[in-house]
Structures are given as C-alpha cells and as structure tokens.
Enzyme design. Structure first.
Site, PDB file in Angstrom:
ATOM      1  N   LYS A 243      51.101  66.610  43.180  1.00  0.00           N
ATOM      2  CA  LYS A 243      50.258  67.751  42.809  1.00  0.00           C
ATOM      3  C   LYS A 243      49.056  67.267  42.007  1.00  0.00           C
ATOM      4  O   LYS A 243      49.189  66.398  41.138  1.00  0.00           O
ATOM      5  CB  LYS A 243      51.101  68.748  41.999  1.00  0.00           C
ATOM      6  CG  LYS A 243      50.442  70.085  41.736  1.00  0.00           C
ATOM      7  CD  LYS A 243      51.427  70.997  40.991  1.00  0.00           C
ATOM      8  CE  LYS A 243      50.827  72.349  40.660  1.00  0.00           C
ATOM      9  NZ  LYS A 243      51.773  73.216  39.918  1.00  0.00           N
TER      10      LYS A 243
ATOM     11  N   SER B 294      51.923  77.826  41.748  1.00  0.00           N
ATOM     12  CA  SER B 294      50.682  77.121  41.945  1.00  0.00           C
ATOM     13  C   SER B 294      50.842  75.876  42.823  1.00  0.00           C
ATOM     14  O   SER B 294      49.859  75.343  43.290  1.00  0.00           O
ATOM     15  CB  SER B 294      50.109  76.715  40.600  1.00  0.00           C
ATOM     16  OG  SER B 294      50.978  75.784  39.955  1.00  0.00           O
TER      17      SER B 294
ATOM     18  N   SER C 131      56.274  77.583  39.467  1.00  0.00           N
ATOM     19  CA  SER C 131      55.307  76.980  40.394  1.00  0.00           C
ATOM     20  C   SER C 131      55.858  75.885  41.302  1.00  0.00           C
ATOM     21  O   SER C 131      55.130  75.379  42.156  1.00  0.00           O
ATOM     22  CB  SER C 131      54.116  76.422  39.617  1.00  0.00           C
ATOM     23  OG  SER C 131      53.422  77.468  39.008  1.00  0.00           O
TER      24      SER C 131
END
Lengths: 99, 491
Positions: free
Chosen positions: B80, B155, B179
């Site tokens: 990420k 996210s 997330s």
C-alpha cells in the site's frame, strides 16, 4: 440549529493552515454539520467517572543509550525537500514586511 | 505449468523451492499480468519492475548457492502506498507527496525484503487512508475486479483489488477503521488486521496513530497467516510495538483448515443484529454461522452495548489525530510547495500548499479534527470519544470472558457503485460500521469471504482478544475450508 457555521469552518481552516475556497466553505459547513450532529450523541454515553483511553496498549517512554548510530545522511534527509540551501531546508520568508 | 498468477503464495513458494519455477519467472508472470489488466483495475500507483526483478534474481542466486530461504522467498507482494519504500515513490495517494521517494524503508518493508519476498509496486488507496471506497485517491479510483463499475472498498482498495485480480498473491494494507478488512470483504479476498502494536508502524505515513495497523491481504487464510508472521513482531523503533512473541498464526490457520472447531465458542454481538445490513449480507452471514456450528463450534449471543457508539467515537478520534499528524505536510521538508514567489510569507505558502495538495476528504477530516480538539469543544467531543473507547474496550473484555471470538458480517453492504455515497460523508462512513469497534479496542480481526449476494462477495469477520491473533485465523480457516475461496469473473 446548525452545529457549525460557515464562519467557524473558515476559522478552523485558518487554524489548520488550509486556504479553502468559498465553494469549499459552503460544502464543508453543510457536511461537517451532518457529521457533527451524527456524532453528538456520544455526549450522553460516558459518565464523568469513566477514564479516557488514548491508546489500546499502555504507553511508556522508551529510552535508549545516547550513542551515535548510523542514520540518514544529510543528503538523504534533504532529498525530498522542495528546496534546500547550504545543507538545510530552505523555507519561504517567515516574517512579514512590517515585522 | 499452471498459470502461477492463479496460485496461492504457499503454492508459489513450493514451486520455487522445488526448482520448478524461478523467482524471476514468477515475478515476470505477475508483472505481465499487471501490464495486461491494470489499465482496467488501476490497483497500482507505481510498478517497480526493475526492483522486483532484481529482488527475484537475488532469491534465485541464493537458492543456487543452497542458502536457506524463508517460507515466502520469491513470492511477489504489493505494498500500500502509505508505507515508506526506500527509493520507490510513496505518495499516500496524495498530490502533496507526488513523486516523493523515501530515504528509508518501513519496518514491515524491511521484513518483507529480509524474507525474500519480491515487491511488485505500490497500491492505490484513499488519500492518506481516509475513505471507504478508494474514490478519494488523488490519482483516480481503483475498480473492483468483480464489477469494474463498483468500488473495491477503502482505503486499501488497491491492495485488495491487486490480489483479487491475480496481479499479486500477497498485499500489505493498513487498517485504521477497517481499511484491510472492508476492501477484503467487497473484493472476495482475505484481509487481516493484527493486534494493534503487533505489527510495527515505523515508516507508515501516519493517519491516526492510536489506530493504524499494517496487515496482510491475500486470497487464502493460510497465506495471510504466513504474511502476518513475516511482518509481525516487536520493533524498538515503534514505542507502541508490543514486546511479546507473535502467536503461531500459521499453525492456527493450518489447524483451522482441518475443519474441526470442536470446543470453540463464537459470540454474536446482539447490538449488531439491529444495524442496517443488506438482506443478502445477513443471509450469507447466517449460513456461515450454521456452517461453523456443523464444524463443532458453539454460538453464544453476547451484549456489547457500547458498540453502537463506536462509529461516532471513531469519527472524532481519527480526524483529531489526523489533523495533528498531517500538520507535517507543509511544503518545507518534502513534497509539494505552492506560492513560494519570494513575496508570500511561510504561513501563506503553507496554506496554499495544503489547499493545493490535499483532496476534499482529507481537508474535511483535518477541519473536523481541529474542531474536535479546539478549546471549548474538547471535552464534549474528543474527551468524550476517549471515554467511549474505554467503554467499548470493557465490552470486548467482558465478551471475551464468555466466548473465544466474536463474529459479524465485515460490511453492512456489498460493493456499491462509484459515486453513490460520496455526496453524504456519513453514509460513506457507515461502510466501516462493523470493523471500527476492533480498532478502538486494539484487538485483531480478520475478514474471510463467506459467499455472494447479488453476485458480489460478502465478508465474514472474526474478532479476537488482543495478542490472540491465532484464534481468529483458526476460525477463519475453518470457514474457508467449508466455503472455499471465491473466483471473480475473467477480466
């Protein structure tokens, strides 16, 4: 009654160092009002004697011996800076003319 | 040879270990898959082809010399973009950090490299991890591989989508309010949030420091456990890192995969039953509970009366911490600088930089956090939210005296179409309804696919006591062994 006014949002934006546009002010005031009214009910939940929890793990200061260890070089630390001079971060002027 | 991009990490590692495929061949297959499909999925913000191939070559060389390699050596992983990667662009999906290359690696990245995994690149996300749909990325949304017109969750939508689209067998996400688990649920992948403090936050671009937790996103529970075991463990560079041994999550996942849950007590949270989950989600959840009972588990209803206040508490605590953490993005030390024409003051340049560099959700949360922390409102909002956090923790503690784990759906709804919730932030926030209590408590939780609703994946959440991460892996693996993994439509 609205929980937050357009003027308050403008003040908060200044405190947050955010130069928001007029359009954003209108938008944020409306949205923050909805959010604040939705979260306001937590005010009725916890009694005064309930201690607050800031972290889920106990926090203690962590100390280490004051010895020099390898770290970022000056060049590496400055590598992402928008501007630098003489091995330092170069910032825009800090004082206004009258100061 | 079967297409390696369809294999699990365990299968890929075995393939490399036996010499049937080289790490370079495996990396190349995944890089080619990314090249073939990522224009439609947009899971990646940056693909590090050269770095990946160099890492793969190193693994092959080590194998050639007969040096011992770890259980994930040569297996590709996506990271990420909120996690610092030395020399590789890291933006947190924000314009304010466009092009920034960190001069150091996050601890989790160091551990991934040390384990011989091959980093493919950086995955898309909501800007600064603020969002539940990856629609708030400054570089455009990620599309859900199950339906390209729908959100992949947020996210960590890019991480989950990269795994669901067979671009990577493993991905790393961060979970602040759900997330990792929520994108896992809506993309049909496994997403695990370790115990807070069980995985190091050093090198994460901080959103909400008391909640952020890095963790794995994979296609199977065993893969998640393996990745978890690689990245977890004490880190002296993170003062919130827990100095205790990591539970044997891999053994727990393998035990669960035998399909025996005799003696395991599952708690269903009474207060979650009244929440507005879609009928298809509730049906898939109930069916999964019946499956777990058939595997020997006992189900007990427990009461967690303060869970209904978790969402409001979270949306005061997280923005408050974010307003403080994001103060560092001021155009001085890294990233964007706007308006530095020699006439404007530092303060003006900071304001213009932050106005230009942050997107709408980030600005909204900074302002909300500044409000909650400001004089006159602190006690009513932030202080009260911290007390609610105490009550939620007590709910968990009390529940875990009666049961081994708590279970719930991961999300109240399946992947929704783009744009359907962006106009009303609070409606978007509801996506994290079931995941947030765990973040406030600090315990581990996992989402495992449990079926489909309207042709889209539904996630099943297992929550465990702090530092009992192994328990959730056992239950999740047992469910997976009965339900199987989900296969998205061909892209």
């Amino acid at each position: 009654m609205a929980a937050i006014s357009r003027e308050e949002v403008a003040h908060l934006a200044r405190l947050s160092r955010l130069a928001v546009t007029e359009q954003e002010l209108d938008q944020f005031a409306g949205q923050l009002d909805v959010i604040l009214q939705s979260v306001a009910r937590i005010g009725d939940v916890a009694a005064e004697d309930i201690p607050p929890t800031s972290h889920s793990v106990p926090l203690t200061n962590v100390y280490r011996d004051d010895v020099v260890q390898p770290s970022l070089t000056q060049e590496a630390a400055l590598s992402g800076a928008p501007d630098s001079a003489e091995g330092r971060f170069r910032v825009p002027r800090i004082l206004d003319e009258e100061e | 040879m079967t297409d390696v991009t369809r294999m699990t990490a365990v299968q890929i590692a075995a393939l490399i270990s036996s010499g049937e495929a080289s790490a370079v061949e495996v990396a190349t297959a995944h890089l080619d898959r990314i090249a073939a499909v990522d224009d439609r999925v947009h899971a990646f913000l940056h693909v590090d082809r050269e770095g990946a191939l160099a890492a793969a070559r190193k693994v092959d060389e080590q194998r050639g010399r007969g040096e011992a390699t770890g259980p994930l050596a040569g297996v590709p992983v996506a990271v990420k973009d909120v996690i610092a990667t030395k020399g590789v662009p890291t933006t947190a999906a924000s314009k304010i950090l466009e092009g920034w290359k960190p001069p150091y690696d996050a601890t989790v990245v160091e551990r991934l490299r040390a384990a011989g995994t091959v980093m493919l690149g950086k995955t898309n996300m909501d800007e600064f991890a603020m969002g539940s749909s990856t629609e708030y990325s400054a570089y455009g949304p990620t599309n859900n591989p199950w339906d390209l017109g729908r959100i992949p969750g947020g996210s960590g939508g890019g991480s989950a989508a990269s795994v669901a689209a067979y671009e990577a067998p493993l991905a790393i996400g961060t979970d602040t309010g759900g997330s990792i688990r929520q994108p896992g649920a809506v993309t049909g992948t496994v997403g695990a949030k370790p115990t807070y403090g069980g995985t190091s936050r050093y090198g994460l671009i901080a959103f909400s420091s008391s909640l952020d937790t890095p963790g794995p996103c994979t296609r199977t529970v065993e893969d998640a456990a393996l990745l978890h075991s690689v990245i977890a463990g004490h880190d002296v560079r993170d003062s919130t890192s827990i100095p205790q041994p990591v539970p044997d999550v891999v053994a727990a996942a393998r035990l669960g995969a035998t399909g025996d849950l005799t003696g395991v007590k599952l708690g269903i949270v009474k207060e979650f039953a009244g929440e507005g989950a879609e009928p298809g989600v509730i049906a898939a959840f109930r069916e999964s509970v019946e499956t777990l009972v058939k595997l020997g588990a006992e189900v007990v209803e427990v009461s967690c009366p303060h869970f209904e206040f978790a969402l409001p508490a979270y949306y005061l605590i997280a923005p408050s911490e974010a307003s403080s953490n994001l103060a560092r993005f001021d155009g001085v030390r890294y990233g964007l600088r706007v308006g530095d024409d020699g006439n404007r003051s530092l303060e003006e340049v900071m304001s213009l930089t932050r106005e230009a560099g942050f997107g709408p959700e980030v600005k909204r949360r900074i302002i909300l956090g500044t409000y909650a922390l400001s004089s006159g409102y602190y006690d009513a909002y932030y202080g009260q939210a911290q007390k609610v956090r105490t009550l939620i923790t007590r709910d968990f503690t009390s529940a875990f005296e009666k049961v081994d784990v708590l279970i719930s759906p991961t999300t109240p709804f399946v992947a929704f179409p783009f744009g359907s919730r962006t106009s009303d932030p609070y409606q978007m926030y509801l996506a994290d309804l079931f995941t947030i209590p765990t973040n406030l408590y600090g315990g581990p939780a996992i989402s495992v696919p449990c079926g489909l609703s309207e042709g889209l994946p539904v996630g099943f959440q297992v929550m465990a006591p702090t530092m009992a991460d192994d328990r959730m892996y056992r239950v999740a693996a047992a469910l997976e062994s009965a339900v199987g993994t989900l296969t998205p439509p061909e892209l």
